[in-house]
Design a protein around this motif. Sequence first.
Motif, PDB file in Angstrom:
ATOM      1  N   ILE A 155     -18.645  -8.898  -3.790  1.00  0.00           N
ATOM      2  CA  ILE A 155     -20.028  -9.095  -4.208  1.00  0.00           C
ATOM      3  C   ILE A 155     -20.066 -10.209  -5.247  1.00  0.00           C
ATOM      4  O   ILE A 155     -19.369 -10.137  -6.266  1.00  0.00           O
ATOM      5  CB  ILE A 155     -20.631  -7.808  -4.811  1.00  0.00           C
ATOM      6  CG1 ILE A 155     -20.442  -6.624  -3.852  1.00  0.00           C
ATOM      7  CG2 ILE A 155     -22.107  -8.026  -5.133  1.00  0.00           C
ATOM      8  CD1 ILE A 155     -21.117  -6.776  -2.520  1.00  0.00           C
ATOM      9  N   VAL A 156     -20.882 -11.235  -4.976  1.00  0.00           N
ATOM     10  CA  VAL A 156     -21.017 -12.357  -5.902  1.00  0.00           C
ATOM     11  C   VAL A 156     -22.341 -12.235  -6.646  1.00  0.00           C
ATOM     12  O   VAL A 156     -23.391 -11.984  -6.038  1.00  0.00           O
ATOM     13  CB  VAL A 156     -20.969 -13.707  -5.153  1.00  0.00           C
ATOM     14  CG1 VAL A 156     -21.147 -14.873  -6.130  1.00  0.00           C
ATOM     15  CG2 VAL A 156     -19.651 -13.851  -4.396  1.00  0.00           C
ATOM     16  N   THR A 157     -22.288 -12.414  -7.958  1.00  0.00           N
ATOM     17  CA  THR A 157     -23.489 -12.348  -8.775  1.00  0.00           C
ATOM     18  C   THR A 157     -23.377 -13.334  -9.921  1.00  0.00           C
ATOM     19  O   THR A 157     -22.286 -13.845 -10.218  1.00  0.00           O
ATOM     20  CB  THR A 157     -23.699 -10.923  -9.330  1.00  0.00           C
ATOM     21  OG1 THR A 157     -24.963 -10.861 -10.015  1.00  0.00           O
ATOM     22  CG2 THR A 157     -22.595 -10.540 -10.308  1.00  0.00           C
ATOM     23  N   THR A 158     -24.493 -13.638 -10.529  1.00  0.00           N
ATOM     24  CA  THR A 158     -24.492 -14.328 -11.810  1.00  0.00           C
ATOM     25  C   THR A 158     -24.797 -13.281 -12.877  1.00  0.00           C
ATOM     26  O   THR A 158     -25.217 -12.165 -12.554  1.00  0.00           O
ATOM     27  CB  THR A 158     -25.525 -15.474 -11.826  1.00  0.00           C
ATOM     28  OG1 THR A 158     -26.787 -14.987 -11.364  1.00  0.00           O
ATOM     29  CG2 THR A 158     -25.086 -16.612 -10.927  1.00  0.00           C
ATOM     30  N   ILE A 187     -17.343 -10.716  -8.160  1.00  0.00           N
ATOM     31  CA  ILE A 187     -17.028 -12.037  -8.699  1.00  0.00           C
ATOM     32  C   ILE A 187     -18.271 -12.546  -9.418  1.00  0.00           C
ATOM     33  O   ILE A 187     -19.341 -12.645  -8.819  1.00  0.00           O
ATOM     34  CB  ILE A 187     -16.606 -13.015  -7.587  1.00  0.00           C
ATOM     35  CG1 ILE A 187     -15.329 -12.510  -6.904  1.00  0.00           C
ATOM     36  CG2 ILE A 187     -16.399 -14.418  -8.154  1.00  0.00           C
ATOM     37  CD1 ILE A 187     -14.916 -13.320  -5.687  1.00  0.00           C
ATOM     38  N   GLU A 188     -18.114 -12.831 -10.703  1.00  0.00           N
ATOM     39  CA  GLU A 188     -19.237 -13.336 -11.500  1.00  0.00           C
ATOM     40  C   GLU A 188     -19.176 -14.853 -11.535  1.00  0.00           C
ATOM     41  O   GLU A 188     -18.207 -15.431 -12.028  1.00  0.00           O
ATOM     42  CB  GLU A 188     -19.176 -12.764 -12.916  1.00  0.00           C
ATOM     43  CG  GLU A 188     -20.374 -13.164 -13.773  1.00  0.00           C
ATOM     44  CD  GLU A 188     -20.228 -12.690 -15.205  1.00  0.00           C
ATOM     45  OE1 GLU A 188     -20.721 -11.582 -15.512  1.00  0.00           O
ATOM     46  OE2 GLU A 188     -19.596 -13.413 -16.015  1.00  0.00           O
ATOM     47  N   PHE A 206     -26.609 -17.785 -18.799  1.00  0.00           N
ATOM     48  CA  PHE A 206     -27.302 -16.771 -18.002  1.00  0.00           C
ATOM     49  C   PHE A 206     -27.023 -15.353 -18.493  1.00  0.00           C
ATOM     50  O   PHE A 206     -27.164 -14.393 -17.743  1.00  0.00           O
ATOM     51  CB  PHE A 206     -26.899 -16.900 -16.534  1.00  0.00           C
ATOM     52  CG  PHE A 206     -27.267 -18.212 -15.913  1.00  0.00           C
ATOM     53  CD1 PHE A 206     -28.598 -18.570 -15.750  1.00  0.00           C
ATOM     54  CD2 PHE A 206     -26.281 -19.107 -15.511  1.00  0.00           C
ATOM     55  CE1 PHE A 206     -28.942 -19.789 -15.184  1.00  0.00           C
ATOM     56  CE2 PHE A 206     -26.613 -20.322 -14.947  1.00  0.00           C
ATOM     57  CZ  PHE A 206     -27.954 -20.673 -14.782  1.00  0.00           C
ATOM     58  N   GLY A 207     -26.628 -15.226 -19.745  1.00  0.00           N
ATOM     59  CA  GLY A 207     -26.325 -13.897 -20.268  1.00  0.00           C
ATOM     60  C   GLY A 207     -24.833 -13.609 -20.190  1.00  0.00           C
ATOM     61  O   GLY A 207     -24.037 -14.442 -19.755  1.00  0.00           O
ATOM     62  N   LYS A 208     -24.475 -12.417 -20.593  1.00  0.00           N
ATOM     63  CA  LYS A 208     -23.054 -12.070 -20.710  1.00  0.00           C
ATOM     64  C   LYS A 208     -22.821 -10.632 -20.266  1.00  0.00           C
ATOM     65  O   LYS A 208     -23.618  -9.741 -20.578  1.00  0.00           O
ATOM     66  CB  LYS A 208     -22.606 -12.254 -22.165  1.00  0.00           C
ATOM     67  CG  LYS A 208     -21.132 -12.053 -22.414  1.00  0.00           C
ATOM     68  CD  LYS A 208     -20.805 -12.306 -23.888  1.00  0.00           C
ATOM     69  CE  LYS A 208     -19.328 -12.114 -24.171  1.00  0.00           C
ATOM     70  NZ  LYS A 208     -19.010 -12.339 -25.607  1.00  0.00           N
ATOM     71  N   GLY A 209     -21.756 -10.411 -19.537  1.00  0.00           N
ATOM     72  CA  GLY A 209     -21.330  -9.055 -19.196  1.00  0.00           C
ATOM     73  C   GLY A 209     -21.932  -8.463 -17.946  1.00  0.00           C
ATOM     74  O   GLY A 209     -21.637  -7.320 -17.593  1.00  0.00           O
ATOM     75  N   GLY A 210     -22.757  -9.233 -17.219  1.00  0.00           N
ATOM     76  CA  GLY A 210     -23.420  -8.688 -16.037  1.00  0.00           C
ATOM     77  C   GLY A 210     -22.454  -8.321 -14.922  1.00  0.00           C
ATOM     78  O   GLY A 210     -22.609  -7.287 -14.274  1.00  0.00           O
ATOM     79  N   GLY A 211     -21.465  -9.157 -14.702  1.00  0.00           N
ATOM     80  CA  GLY A 211     -20.507  -8.887 -13.633  1.00  0.00           C
ATOM     81  C   GLY A 211     -19.711  -7.623 -13.863  1.00  0.00           C
ATOM     82  O   GLY A 211     -19.502  -6.821 -12.940  1.00  0.00           O
ATOM     83  N   LEU A 212     -19.272  -7.413 -15.105  1.00  0.00           N
ATOM     84  CA  LEU A 212     -18.524  -6.204 -15.439  1.00  0.00           C
ATOM     85  C   LEU A 212     -19.411  -4.971 -15.317  1.00  0.00           C
ATOM     86  O   LEU A 212     -18.971  -3.922 -14.821  1.00  0.00           O
ATOM     87  CB  LEU A 212     -17.959  -6.312 -16.850  1.00  0.00           C
ATOM     88  CG  LEU A 212     -17.134  -5.120 -17.333  1.00  0.00           C
ATOM     89  CD1 LEU A 212     -15.934  -4.873 -16.431  1.00  0.00           C
ATOM     90  CD2 LEU A 212     -16.682  -5.332 -18.780  1.00  0.00           C
ATOM     91  N   LEU A 222     -13.976  -6.127 -11.684  1.00  0.00           N
ATOM     92  CA  LEU A 222     -14.435  -7.496 -11.849  1.00  0.00           C
ATOM     93  C   LEU A 222     -13.229  -8.386 -11.559  1.00  0.00           C
ATOM     94  O   LEU A 222     -12.288  -8.462 -12.344  1.00  0.00           O
ATOM     95  CB  LEU A 222     -14.950  -7.733 -13.277  1.00  0.00           C
ATOM     96  CG  LEU A 222     -15.409  -9.164 -13.589  1.00  0.00           C
ATOM     97  CD1 LEU A 222     -16.595  -9.556 -12.724  1.00  0.00           C
ATOM     98  CD2 LEU A 222     -15.756  -9.297 -15.071  1.00  0.00           C
ATOM     99  N   LEU A 223     -13.243  -9.049 -10.395  1.00  0.00           N
ATOM    100  CA  LEU A 223     -12.081  -9.809  -9.954  1.00  0.00           C
ATOM    101  C   LEU A 223     -11.930 -11.140 -10.671  1.00  0.00           C
ATOM    102  O   LEU A 223     -10.829 -11.688 -10.743  1.00  0.00           O
ATOM    103  CB  LEU A 223     -12.154 -10.059  -8.448  1.00  0.00           C
ATOM    104  CG  LEU A 223     -12.063  -8.831  -7.553  1.00  0.00           C
ATOM    105  CD1 LEU A 223     -12.112  -9.251  -6.085  1.00  0.00           C
ATOM    106  CD2 LEU A 223     -10.792  -8.049  -7.821  1.00  0.00           C
TER     107      LEU A 223
END
Length: 267
Positions: A155-158, A187-188, A206-212, A222-223
């Motif tokens: 899953i890819v995200t920002t 994957i962030e 774009f902010g911090k910690g969203g992927g985790l 979180l790869l």
Amino acid sequence: MSELFEKLPMDGVKHIIVVASGKGGVGKSTVAANLAVAMAREGLNTALFDADIFGPSIPKMFGIEDVKPDVSALNNKEIFFPVKKYGVNIMSIGFFVDRNQSLIWRGPMAGKAVTQLLGDTQWGDTDYMIIDFPPGTSDIQLTTVQKLNLTGALIVTTPQELSLNDARKAGSMFLNPDLNVPVLGVIENMSWFSPANHPEEVYYVFGKGGGLKLANELNTSLLGQIPLVMEVGESAEKGLPVFSQGNKSVIKAFEQIAETIISGKKP
């Protein structure tokens, strides 16, 4: 077994990983393309399938928009041969349609096109096939999941919440008990920005910690985090992978993600 749920044989393909996102614009195709190149650089037989029927971008990203795959006939059926670039065997609907012409198809027709291209392409011995999904959760995704024995999904995200909301939907689709596809990790992309002249400075645009956060919600890992680097987009426009540009942080990120997936170890 009905034809709908009959699996494609995919002889010689050992692992199939889909790269998905809930929305466009998060760099999903960039991740899929460069992950495939990273695996090929590791000496693995790697394939990349562009499942985005309505907006194929892989030919552009590899600089092969004007290339036509070889096609032959076998038992009154067309057999396709992938185009090879940067060590990756590539197939896309974009090879067969005018780049300026939009496809006006209903969902089932798109699903059928994906099935035909996947099943009628001579992939040969393949260690890893990466499938670049279109955004969302539609017929193409469902058809692919039903037709293939998948190793798992990425899953890819920002980092921002708007992107996470849509990525959650993509993740929940794979975790649905009727589909039950393992989510290998998150994957962030565009995790931070560092000016070229001041690499010690880090800005979380774009902010911090969203992927985790998303990885924890999906009970996965979180790869990797890929920084926001202008040269990455410029390279893609020229049909070049991230390994052709000089920013080592992006190269290292993709190398580590590929190594983690190949090893099967959680970060």
